[in-house]
Design a protein around this motif. Sequence first.
Motif, short mmCIF file in Angstrom:
data_model
loop_
_atom_site.label_atom_id
_atom_site.label_comp_id
_atom_site.label_asym_id
_atom_site.label_seq_id
_atom_site.Cartn_x
_atom_site.Cartn_y
_atom_site.Cartn_z
N ASN A 1 60.94 56.02 48.36
CA ASN A 1 59.66 55.83 48.88
C ASN A 1 59.15 55.52 48.49
OD1 ASN A 1 59.24 57.65 46.69
ND2 ASN A 1 60.68 59.27 48.09
N GLU A 2 57.15 55.23 48.56
CA GLU A 2 55.91 54.64 48.07
C GLU A 2 55.75 55.88 47.14
OE1 GLU A 2 53.98 52.82 48.83
OE2 GLU A 2 55.10 51.31 50.02
N ASP A 3 56.41 57.20 46.93
CA ASP A 3 56.08 57.37 45.86
C ASP A 3 56.71 57.55 44.51
OD1 ASP A 3 54.03 60.49 44.56
OD2 ASP A 3 56.23 60.70 44.58
N LEU A 4 57.75 56.88 44.50
CA LEU A 4 58.74 56.67 43.75
C LEU A 4 57.88 55.33 42.42
CD1 LEU A 4 61.18 57.52 41.61
CD2 LEU A 4 62.64 56.15 43.19
N LYS A 5 58.31 54.53 43.94
CA LYS A 5 57.72 53.16 43.92
C LYS A 5 56.38 53.05 42.74
CE LYS A 5 55.44 50.47 46.29
NZ LYS A 5 54.74 49.86 47.06
N THR A 6 55.64 54.01 42.85
CA THR A 6 54.05 54.44 42.29
C THR A 6 54.34 54.98 40.64
OG1 THR A 6 52.92 54.84 44.04
CG2 THR A 6 51.76 55.16 41.98
N GLN B 1 64.81 68.93 49.48
CA GLN B 1 63.81 68.69 48.70
C GLN B 1 64.29 69.38 47.15
OE1 GLN B 1 62.25 65.82 49.61
NE2 GLN B 1 61.73 66.12 47.57
N ASN B 2 64.80 69.95 47.14
CA ASN B 2 65.29 70.47 45.33
C ASN B 2 66.08 69.62 44.82
OD1 ASN B 2 65.08 72.33 42.84
ND2 ASN B 2 66.40 73.15 44.09
N VAL B 3 66.93 69.19 45.77
CA VAL B 3 67.83 68.56 45.07
C VAL B 3 67.23 66.62 44.66
CG1 VAL B 3 70.44 67.31 45.21
CG2 VAL B 3 70.38 69.44 45.92
N VAL B 4 67.21 66.35 45.85
CA VAL B 4 65.75 65.22 45.79
C VAL B 4 65.03 64.98 44.55
CG1 VAL B 4 64.59 63.50 46.64
CG2 VAL B 4 65.87 65.14 48.48
N ASP B 5 64.86 66.11 44.24
CA ASP B 5 63.28 66.51 43.27
C ASP B 5 63.89 66.15 41.81
OD1 ASP B 5 61.22 66.02 44.82
OD2 ASP B 5 61.19 68.34 44.72
N GLN B 6 65.69 66.92 41.28
CA GLN B 6 65.64 67.30 40.32
C GLN B 6 66.70 65.33 40.67
OE1 GLN B 6 68.65 69.97 40.77
NE2 GLN B 6 67.74 72.26 40.91
N SER C 1 63.83 63.92 39.43
CA SER C 1 63.17 63.36 37.78
C SER C 1 64.89 62.94 36.46
CB SER C 1 63.45 64.33 37.39
OG SER C 1 63.75 65.23 35.98
N LYS C 2 66.32 62.88 37.01
CA LYS C 2 67.39 62.71 35.86
C LYS C 2 66.87 60.64 36.02
CE LYS C 2 71.84 62.28 35.39
NZ LYS C 2 73.05 62.92 36.20
N TYR C 3 66.74 60.73 37.77
CA TYR C 3 66.51 58.88 37.47
C TYR C 3 65.74 58.28 36.69
CZ TYR C 3 65.14 54.46 39.16
OH TYR C 3 64.82 53.20 39.32
N GLU D 1 74.72 58.12 37.21
CA GLU D 1 74.15 56.81 36.30
C GLU D 1 72.56 56.67 36.52
OE1 GLU D 1 76.23 53.85 35.61
OE2 GLU D 1 77.47 54.93 34.13
N ALA D 2 71.80 55.96 36.01
CA ALA D 2 70.03 55.72 37.25
C ALA D 2 70.37 55.10 38.59
CB ALA D 2 69.85 55.46 36.47
N ASN D 3 71.49 54.01 38.88
CA ASN D 3 71.41 53.25 39.52
C ASN D 3 72.95 53.44 40.78
OD1 ASN D 3 74.28 52.49 38.05
ND2 ASN D 3 74.89 51.31 39.28
N GLU D 4 73.29 54.79 40.47
CA GLU D 4 73.89 55.71 40.99
C GLU D 4 73.10 57.06 41.82
OE1 GLU D 4 77.97 55.04 39.18
OE2 GLU D 4 76.96 57.02 39.10
N ILE D 5 71.89 56.83 40.72
CA ILE D 5 71.34 57.92 41.93
C ILE D 5 70.33 57.22 42.37
CG2 ILE D 5 69.19 59.00 41.24
CD1 ILE D 5 70.18 60.01 38.38
N VAL D 6 70.08 55.96 42.92
CA VAL D 6 68.81 55.40 43.73
C VAL D 6 69.91 55.02 44.83
CG1 VAL D 6 68.13 53.35 43.87
CG2 VAL D 6 67.44 54.17 42.01
#
Length: 751
Positions: free
Chosen positions: A449-454, A379-384, A387-389, A338-343
């Motif tokens: 990270n900063e990028d996600l925050k933005t 990084q590929n898994v992080v990006d996936q 994206s899902k989040y 779930e979204a909170n679990e991804i975070v």
Amino acid sequence: STMEETDREAVATAVQRVAGMLQRPDQLDKVEQYRRREARKKASVEARLKVQSLINLSIHGCQVMSRTLNLTGNEELRKNHLHITFREVAGNHLIYIESKLCCKVFKSGLSHHQTQSFCFYFFAFLSVPEIVRETQDLIERGELLQAHRKLMDLECSRDNLMYEQYRMDSKNTHDMNLIHTYFGDMQKLSEELAKQLWMVVQRSLVTVRRDPTLLVSVVRIIEREEKIDRRMLDRKKQTGFIPPGRPKKWKEKMFNILERTVSTRIEGTQADTRESDKMWLVRHLEIIRKYVLDDLLVAKTLLDQCFPTHYDIFNKLLNMYHQALSTRMQELAAEDLEANEIVSLLTWVLNTYKSTEMMGNSELSPEVDVNSLNPLISQNVVDQLLSKYMSTLTSNIIGWLRKALETDKKDWIKETEPEADQDGYYQTTLPAIVFQMFEQNLQVAAQINEDLKTKVLLLCLQQMNSFLTRYKDEAQLYKEEHLKNRQYPQCYVQYMIAVINNCQTFKESIISLKRKYLKIEMEDTLSSSHTSMDATLDIIAKEGCSSLLDEVFMDLEPHLNELMTKKWLMGSNAVGTICVTVEDYFNDFAKIKKPYKKTMTIEAHRRVVVEYIRAIMLKRISFKNAEERKEGAERMIKEAEQFRFLFKKLAAGSGEDTEGLCDIIEAIAEVIKLTDPSLLYLEVSTLVSKYPDIRDDHIAALLTVRGDASRDMKQTIIETLDQGPSQPNPNYVPIFKEITVPTLTVPKLLK
């Protein structure tokens, strides 16, 4: 007889021993344990007796052999003496294997030195069963070093015998197997000892704290075996012979077991599932963090001292933990999170892992360099995951905003007034709920990270823009529903005020959110959306204020209709009632926040003046004589002053100029009050120059109200005014353009 007496003494002694063992009830539970212990003692005594017998015989054999080996002269005579001696010993005390091996020796021509070596190994043969039993006892008692020493002696005897056999006849596998079979129990001992070692290795992080000596013993045993492995491999290179079971590779096995232990420890930290606990992943990751940090600190401070330097045990363990964690994180990332679990997962992987709470802990420095640690997931898994989040978060925010608005709408129809903030302004909980939700998601994103925050901030503001459009539509529907029945909702005015105030709160919250979470260089990317949101909020507030003023003027309508009528001229209190009604409404409007309250006051003032002037232009009355004109004009001036006083009071502290609007009423009154018709053009031209948006129909209507201007005079004045210059006040806001005059009078006038 002597034997019978001995038996009786033995039985009596045995009874006494058993009685001593079974003095308490709880000792009955240990009967089987006592029985096994006594059986081992008996077997040990019998073995010692047997060995003593063998030793005696061996001494005799050795003496004979010694004499034989010292014989000089005939070599054949020396071999015959040895052959006879071995047969004598083998026939009485050894199994067929030993006899066959002995015979084998004499069928090959051995040198003097080889015969001596063989004699030594042969008599070592005799003590194998006893050493096996002793070694077994040592293993059971946990005396691993001593047990291993005896095991090495046994292996040495077997390996050297097999080597001699190999040298004599390398192709004779049958005899080699005979030796291997005879030493079969020794192989079981090796396996049993290994089991004990691996148990200690598995619990090494516990053992090193409780009994480090035991762990050191295990490491010493492994080191011994490594040396023997190297020696055996060297001999294999030279002779081609290597004993069965070599190389053992116990060091390699030890590291494999440590690796399995680490993996099991990481996997075993998941105590809950999503079904049993929504915070299962947070708990799981926290337990992992604590376990790994504790284990590595123990490894650095204690474990490292128990291993030789070349084992590099700490770095090996560090790599094992890193690999086990990487595997576990990839497994978690592959789950339907779930979204909170991804975070939670990404925060742990990208931040917590290398923070001072874990690998960056000062006590692990300098051995652990967080900058040299590879990523736990690619990084590929992080990006996936990100994206899902973002996709899930978008759906969630839309849902949350819709639900928040629906909840707020339910409040609008309550029969109790809305709550007020600390300054006394009406409000609903909508802005707080919306921006608390935004804040929570931004704080969560900032952990990654900063990028996600933005990205999350842009998403929040984008959805806010859409949400405000829905908010505007719902406020309009609220107004329309109220107009169908002005008695419902009971607190319409108060909740419309709250909606207006929410607009100001939304504006302030958007600015605060951007200041807190948006980098200065990113400001330009949001300027257009921010402008759009501000515009929407201004529209909502403006329409809200307008709807409230509509409420006021619907109540004022009967009183406005009295203006400029005979009743009014005779002393109606319509304006007094209008002022009281407006002031009463503005007691509620005091709960509107300052920017909008100021706008409301200005608009109310303007609309009151417009409605007053409209009443004049409607020509409800036409003064019959100078006396009526004077009375009417003075009444208008008095009422203008009433309005001026009212709105000055309502605008106190807002900085509003309340003079100008009421001046228009007074200027019109001066035109009506004028007693000399010859000066009428001059007075009207002064009025037009001040208020250039006055149209011809307005002048015609005004002259009609005066009641003394002929049609020709009206037309002359209008035509002359069209040619004259105007000198308007630069601060004048056109007001006459909103006032229409009944059209029937215009064509009649212009004919």
